[in-house]
Design an enzyme around this catalytic site. Structure first.
Site, short mmCIF file in Angstrom:
data_model
loop_
_atom_site.label_atom_id
_atom_site.label_comp_id
_atom_site.label_asym_id
_atom_site.label_seq_id
_atom_site.Cartn_x
_atom_site.Cartn_y
_atom_site.Cartn_z
N ALA A 41 7.66 -18.17 -53.51
CA ALA A 41 7.00 -17.05 -52.83
C ALA A 41 7.92 -15.83 -52.84
O ALA A 41 9.13 -15.95 -52.64
CB ALA A 41 6.65 -17.43 -51.39
N THR A 42 7.33 -14.67 -53.04
CA THR A 42 8.09 -13.43 -53.02
C THR A 42 8.84 -13.29 -51.69
O THR A 42 10.02 -12.91 -51.67
CB THR A 42 7.17 -12.22 -53.25
OG1 THR A 42 6.53 -12.37 -54.52
CG2 THR A 42 7.93 -10.91 -53.21
N GLU A 50 18.22 -11.42 -48.94
CA GLU A 50 18.70 -10.83 -47.68
C GLU A 50 19.80 -11.71 -47.07
O GLU A 50 20.83 -11.21 -46.62
CB GLU A 50 17.54 -10.66 -46.71
CG GLU A 50 17.90 -9.88 -45.49
CD GLU A 50 16.70 -9.46 -44.65
OE1 GLU A 50 16.94 -8.79 -43.62
OE2 GLU A 50 15.55 -9.77 -45.01
N HIS A 76 9.48 -8.60 -57.86
CA HIS A 76 9.47 -10.02 -58.22
C HIS A 76 8.79 -10.10 -59.56
O HIS A 76 7.57 -9.96 -59.65
CB HIS A 76 8.73 -10.82 -57.15
CG HIS A 76 8.90 -12.29 -57.26
ND1 HIS A 76 8.39 -13.14 -56.30
CD2 HIS A 76 9.50 -13.07 -58.19
CE1 HIS A 76 8.68 -14.38 -56.64
NE2 HIS A 76 9.34 -14.36 -57.79
#
Length: 139
Positions: A41-42, A50, A76
């Site tokens: 998932a993006t 992060e 992405h």
């Protein structure tokens, strides 16, 4: 600025993509994700990047300080299946007072899967939480 936090600071982290990191497993609260392809998932890729920035900064921050994300501009560009190893590479490219900017990239075994920029701000954790509580009390 905190010692050691100068442009050119780099860090990288790797992890194996688990099923829980794929789109259908992000959260049961969002039904739209349920029938999507089971790829990274993006949101998970961005979170991993992060986290890599957080870990890059941690040795340079005194007790009571941390950093919070303030802006994300990451594309992405390639899908990754569960079981693949991904690696995030981050480089601090600007540091102005408490504001920091990173050039970020993420790779799997086949190559680049995401890249962009991420900004963070250094905060005093206790002061930050006090301000949030004050804001909540006035709403």
């Amino acid at each position: 600025m905190t010692r050691g936090m100068i442009p050119g600071l780099t860090h990288q982290e790797s992890m194996v993509v688990a099923e829980r990191h794929t789109v259908p497993h992000v959260t049961p609260d969002w039904a739209g994700f349920a029938d999507m392809p089971p790829v990274l998932a993006t949101a998970m890729m961005v979170g991993f990047i992060e986290n890599t920035c957080i870990l890059a900064l941690r040795p340079h921050l005194p007790p009571g300080q941390c950093s919070v994300g303030t802006h994300v501009d990451i594309s992405h560009i390639a899908a990754t299946l569960a079981g693949a190893t991904i690696t995030a590479q981050v480089e601090l490219i600007a540091a102005e007072g408490r504001r920091l900017e990173f050039r970020v990239a993420c790779y799997d075994e086949s190559g680049l899967i995401g890249e962009g920029r991420h900004r963070r701000a250094i905060i005093d954790t206790e002061h930050f939480m006090e301000r949030l509580e004050q804001n909540r009390a006035t709403r």
